[in-house]
Design a protein around this motif. Sequence first.
Motif, PDB file in Angstrom:
ATOM      1  N   GLY A 123       0.800  -1.221   0.000  1.00 18.54           N
ATOM      2  CA  GLY A 123       0.000   0.000   0.000  1.00 18.54           C
ATOM      3  C   GLY A 123       0.827   1.264   0.000  1.00 18.54           C
ATOM      4  O   GLY A 123       0.398   2.295  -0.523  1.00 18.54           O
ATOM      5  N   ALA A 124       2.030   1.196   0.573  1.00 20.14           N
ATOM      6  CA  ALA A 124       2.904   2.362   0.598  1.00 20.14           C
ATOM      7  C   ALA A 124       3.639   2.563  -0.719  1.00 20.14           C
ATOM      8  O   ALA A 124       4.127   3.663  -0.994  1.00 20.14           O
ATOM      9  CB  ALA A 124       3.918   2.229   1.735  1.00 20.14           C
ATOM     10  N   SER A 125       3.707   1.525  -1.548  1.00 21.31           N
ATOM     11  CA  SER A 125       4.525   1.608  -2.769  1.00 21.31           C
ATOM     12  C   SER A 125       4.068   2.693  -3.730  1.00 21.31           C
ATOM     13  O   SER A 125       4.912   3.415  -4.279  1.00 21.31           O
ATOM     14  CB  SER A 125       4.599   0.236  -3.451  1.00 21.31           C
ATOM     15  N   PRO A 126       2.763   2.877  -3.985  1.00 23.57           N
ATOM     16  CA  PRO A 126       2.380   3.987  -4.871  1.00 23.57           C
ATOM     17  C   PRO A 126       2.433   5.345  -4.182  1.00 23.57           C
ATOM     18  O   PRO A 126       2.597   6.367  -4.859  1.00 23.57           O
ATOM     19  CB  PRO A 126       0.946   3.630  -5.281  1.00 23.57           C
ATOM     20  N   GLY A 143      -3.116  -0.047 -11.636  1.00 23.24           N
ATOM     21  CA  GLY A 143      -4.158   0.739 -10.984  1.00 23.24           C
ATOM     22  C   GLY A 143      -4.263   0.348  -9.522  1.00 23.24           C
ATOM     23  O   GLY A 143      -3.570  -0.550  -9.044  1.00 23.24           O
ATOM     24  N   LEU A 144      -5.139   1.047  -8.808  1.00 16.35           N
ATOM     25  CA  LEU A 144      -5.333   0.712  -7.398  1.00 16.35           C
ATOM     26  C   LEU A 144      -6.758   1.014  -6.979  1.00 16.35           C
ATOM     27  O   LEU A 144      -7.477   1.783  -7.626  1.00 16.35           O
ATOM     28  CB  LEU A 144      -4.316   1.453  -6.513  1.00 16.35           C
ATOM     29  N   GLU A 156     -11.428   3.973  -7.918  1.00 21.35           N
ATOM     30  CA  GLU A 156     -10.395   3.295  -8.701  1.00 21.35           C
ATOM     31  C   GLU A 156      -9.505   4.367  -9.315  1.00 21.35           C
ATOM     32  O   GLU A 156     -10.002   5.362  -9.845  1.00 21.35           O
ATOM     33  CB  GLU A 156     -11.032   2.445  -9.806  1.00 21.35           C
ATOM     34  N   MET A 157      -8.197   4.169  -9.239  1.00 22.05           N
ATOM     35  CA  MET A 157      -7.268   5.182  -9.723  1.00 22.05           C
ATOM     36  C   MET A 157      -6.246   4.549 -10.653  1.00 22.05           C
ATOM     37  O   MET A 157      -5.641   3.526 -10.324  1.00 22.05           O
ATOM     38  CB  MET A 157      -6.567   5.866  -8.545  1.00 22.05           C
ATOM     39  N   ASP A 158      -6.058   5.173 -11.837  1.00 15.20           N
ATOM     40  CA  ASP A 158      -5.002   4.734 -12.738  1.00 15.20           C
ATOM     41  C   ASP A 158      -3.756   5.578 -12.494  1.00 15.20           C
ATOM     42  O   ASP A 158      -3.722   6.422 -11.584  1.00 15.20           O
ATOM     43  CB  ASP A 158      -5.465   4.818 -14.194  1.00 15.20           C
ATOM     44  N   ALA A 159      -2.725   5.389 -13.305  1.00 12.30           N
ATOM     45  CA  ALA A 159      -1.471   6.104 -13.082  1.00 12.30           C
ATOM     46  C   ALA A 159      -1.655   7.614 -13.182  1.00 12.30           C
ATOM     47  O   ALA A 159      -1.073   8.373 -12.395  1.00 12.30           O
ATOM     48  CB  ALA A 159      -0.416   5.622 -14.090  1.00 12.30           C
ATOM     49  N   ILE A 179      -6.926   6.137   1.589  1.00 16.90           N
ATOM     50  CA  ILE A 179      -6.299   4.933   2.125  1.00 16.90           C
ATOM     51  C   ILE A 179      -6.265   3.910   0.994  1.00 16.90           C
ATOM     52  O   ILE A 179      -7.311   3.495   0.477  1.00 16.90           O
ATOM     53  CB  ILE A 179      -7.068   4.348   3.322  1.00 16.90           C
ATOM     54  N   VAL A 180      -5.066   3.541   0.587  1.00 19.09           N
ATOM     55  CA  VAL A 180      -4.915   2.552  -0.479  1.00 19.09           C
ATOM     56  C   VAL A 180      -5.305   1.184   0.071  1.00 19.09           C
ATOM     57  O   VAL A 180      -4.799   0.748   1.113  1.00 19.09           O
ATOM     58  CB  VAL A 180      -3.466   2.522  -1.000  1.00 19.09           C
ATOM     59  N   ALA A 181      -6.213   0.504  -0.615  1.00 16.68           N
ATOM     60  CA  ALA A 181      -6.692  -0.799  -0.166  1.00 16.68           C
ATOM     61  C   ALA A 181      -6.002  -1.948  -0.893  1.00 16.68           C
ATOM     62  O   ALA A 181      -5.691  -2.982  -0.288  1.00 16.68           O
ATOM     63  CB  ALA A 181      -8.206  -0.909  -0.364  1.00 16.68           C
TER      64      ALA A 181
END
Length: 345
Positions: A123-126, A143-144, A156-159, A179-181
């Motif tokens: 989750g911390a990587s992006p 994506g994430l 939903e988020m792309d680059a 918060i990235v899931a």
Amino acid sequence: MTSSFPPPAPQNLSAFNTFGLVSHADAFVRIDDAAQLPALASLAATYPSLFVLGGGSNVVLPARVAGLVAHLATRGIRRLQDKEGCRIVEAAAGENWHDFVAFCTGQGWDGLENLALIPGTVGASPVQNIGAYGVELMDRFDGLTAYDLQARQWVEMDAAACRFAYRDSRFKAEPGRWIVASVRFRLPLAWQPVIDYPDLQRHPRLAASTPTARAIFDAVCEIRRNKLPDPAVIGNAGSFFKNPVVPARQYDELKALFPGLVAYPQPDGSWKLAAGWLIDQCGWKGRDLGRAGVHARQALVLVNRCGADAADILALADAIRKDVALRYGVQLEAEPIVVGGFRSA
């Protein structure tokens, strides 16, 4: 799936940060399931601040963290599909990053091997837009899924939506909102080794004309272990400073004054300076300041010598910044997040 969790309680965070700083949270909850994030948003609204803690490898924690601390400990890795010449793999945000890379390499899902042994969580990587040895996270990003704490909805988020830059992203610009899931990665089916980085070119494991991804993974691990201290032995947060990027004109001026300057050309014509070289040339490698110090083998790494606290680490970082700015006219920027409000790591 569960959307509830036990009531918040005080928690010693000393084991939750790789610097080994003694720290305590006033209120702490553990998130084991992404379905708990909407409930977390409601709970967080009753506190003055929320700090989302992952692997604790990119933070400087104070003695007391006021507000609510949420430790993201979700797990899960799955292969989704193959499309457009890539294998799409998804991992939960709480997965350990290195373990995830090792798992993918073991499965023959190649493409992340250059990013082995980077501390922290998926989750911390992006958030950090991590990178190493010629590969950036955004090179492998699909994506994430994140939870928007302000809008109280899943997104939903792309680059493009993540706004990636060098060790930077939208999540740093808008702390406390997302918060990235989970994160999805695009791993090339027609994999090619990336070994342009000098340390990899010199490594005996990679002498073969076409090294395997496993060989690159092992070489990267060996190089990192030789260069970087183990947080289990001496507290640290890995590379403390970003490599500063300067315009070509400034690089030319510095190169004329300091012929040994280590720097790497960038696609836009700018130059990325080796922060470790700058710090080393200022005489900081292996030097201590109070209870904190600079590692003897890697000048980018600040270490907890003996019971250091956040003030000790930051005093050392400020002293290094001042010396580098005075000698080279270059401003160093810290990578770790200094906790004190609506932040995430």
